[in-house]
Design an enzyme around this catalytic site. Structure first.
Site, PDB file in Angstrom:
ATOM      1  N   ASN A  18      16.025  23.546  22.557  1.00 51.43           N
ATOM      2  CA  ASN A  18      14.756  23.376  21.829  1.00 51.43           C
ATOM      3  C   ASN A  18      14.952  22.524  20.585  1.00 51.43           C
ATOM      4  OD1 ASN A  18      12.290  24.912  22.950  1.00 51.43           O
ATOM      5  ND2 ASN A  18      14.000  26.301  23.291  1.00 51.43           N
ATOM      6  N   ARG A  97      18.615  37.123  16.402  1.00 53.32           N
ATOM      7  CA  ARG A  97      18.597  38.313  15.541  1.00 53.32           C
ATOM      8  C   ARG A  97      17.225  38.490  14.920  1.00 53.32           C
ATOM      9  NH1 ARG A  97      24.360  39.377  13.762  1.00 53.32           N
ATOM     10  NH2 ARG A  97      25.543  37.671  14.668  1.00 53.32           N
ATOM     11  N   HIS A 115       9.199  31.940  22.066  1.00 53.60           N
ATOM     12  CA  HIS A 115       9.626  33.080  22.896  1.00 53.60           C
ATOM     13  C   HIS A 115       9.287  32.777  24.356  1.00 53.60           C
ATOM     14  CE1 HIS A 115      10.614  37.208  23.839  1.00 53.60           C
ATOM     15  NE2 HIS A 115       9.546  37.209  24.625  1.00 53.60           N
TER      16      HIS A 115
HETATM   17  C1  GRF Z   1      14.680  29.831  24.573  1.00 57.36           C
HETATM   18  O1  GRF Z   1      14.354  30.187  25.895  1.00 57.36           O
HETATM   19  C2  GRF Z   1      13.776  30.504  23.579  1.00 57.36           C
HETATM   20  O2  GRF Z   1      12.514  30.800  24.078  1.00 57.36           O
HETATM   21  C3  GRF Z   1      14.514  31.788  23.301  1.00 57.36           C
HETATM   22  O3  GRF Z   1      15.876  31.457  23.360  1.00 57.36           O
HETATM   23  C4  GRF Z   1      16.059  30.317  24.180  1.00 57.36           C
HETATM   24  C5  GRF Z   1      16.802  29.297  23.365  1.00 57.36           C
HETATM   25  O4  GRF Z   1      17.252  28.214  24.100  1.00 57.36           O
HETATM   26  N1  GRF Z   1      14.067  32.329  22.031  1.00 57.36           N
HETATM   27  P1  GRF Z   1      17.886  26.939  23.382  1.00 57.36           P
HETATM   28  O5  GRF Z   1      19.045  27.437  22.516  1.00 57.36           O
HETATM   29  O6  GRF Z   1      16.829  26.269  22.577  1.00 57.36           O
HETATM   30  O7  GRF Z   1      18.394  26.092  24.512  1.00 57.36           O
END
Ligand code: GRF
Length: 195
Positions: A18, A97, A115
């Site tokens: 992300n 966390r 999320h």
């Molecule tokens: C994502 O699926 C997000 O929704 C969740 O943790 C994951 C993180 O993935 N909170 P990345 O580290 O961004 O690849």
């Protein structure tokens, strides 16, 4: 004269896909922002490596003795670092966390999270597995303001993702992540447009 880009700080524990989608949106001119600092509670996190490869300041926080939260002193340190970097909006991207008062209190309604479910359905860990077990035909992802609960803050935007009969946990999570990578930069653009 164009305005200086608003500064964001990213907090993550894992792979950082992300984060990468946000950095790419900035690089391609789709999002007017600057990632001023990336922090992780996990020194081995991919998010730190990805940030450093892009020349973005990235730091590991001191090791915590808790699993689900950080010590108040470490949160205080994180808040100080983010504020010193001029961060206006804190972006949680795979941060595993709970965020407590010493950090949250410094960024009131200035911290967002993504999320992997259509909240309020399936808060907590491995939301895609929860969706599979529940047998829902549609799940998705949610960007929300962070409050002191677990995935309970006010919802900003959601994207639906279909669940297929043949889905495994991995295939469903991968499909949700594709949606996340479009949704998160778009929501940040919306939130920062008047910054
Ligand atoms: C994502 O699926 C997000 O929704 C969740 O943790 C994951 C993180 O993935 N909170 P990345 O580290 O961004 O690849």
């Amino acid at each position: 004269m164009s305005k200086l880009p608003p500064k964001i700080g990213v907090l993550g524990s894992g792979n950082g896909s992300n984060f990468a989608s946000i950095a790419e949106a900035i690089a391609k001119g789709r999002l007017h922002a600057e990632i001023a600092l990336v922090l992780s509670d996990n020194p081995a996190a991919g998010i730190l490596q990805k940030a450093r490869a892009l020349g973005i300041p990235a730091e590991a926080l001191p090791q915590s003795k808790f699993r689900t939260k950080l010590e108040a002193e470490i949160e205080k340190l994180a808040a100080e670092k983010l504020l010193a970097a001029g961060v206006e909006l804190v972006v949680l991207a795979g941060y595993m966390r709970m965020v407590k008062a010493p950090l949250l209190g410094k960024f009131p309604r200035r911290m967002v999270n993504i999320h992997p479910s259509l909240l309020p359905a399936f808060p907590g860990l491995e939301a895609w597995k929860q969706a599979l077990v529940a047998g829902v035909p549609v799940t998705g992802c949610t960007v929300h303001w962070v409050d002191k609960g677990m995935d309970t803050g006010e919802i900003i935007a959601q994207t639906e993702v279909p669940v297929f009969q043949e889905d495994t946990a991995e295939s469903l999570h991968a499909r949700i992540q594709v949606a996340e990578h479009t949704l998160y930069p778009r929501v940040l653009k919306y939130l920062l447009q008047d910054a």
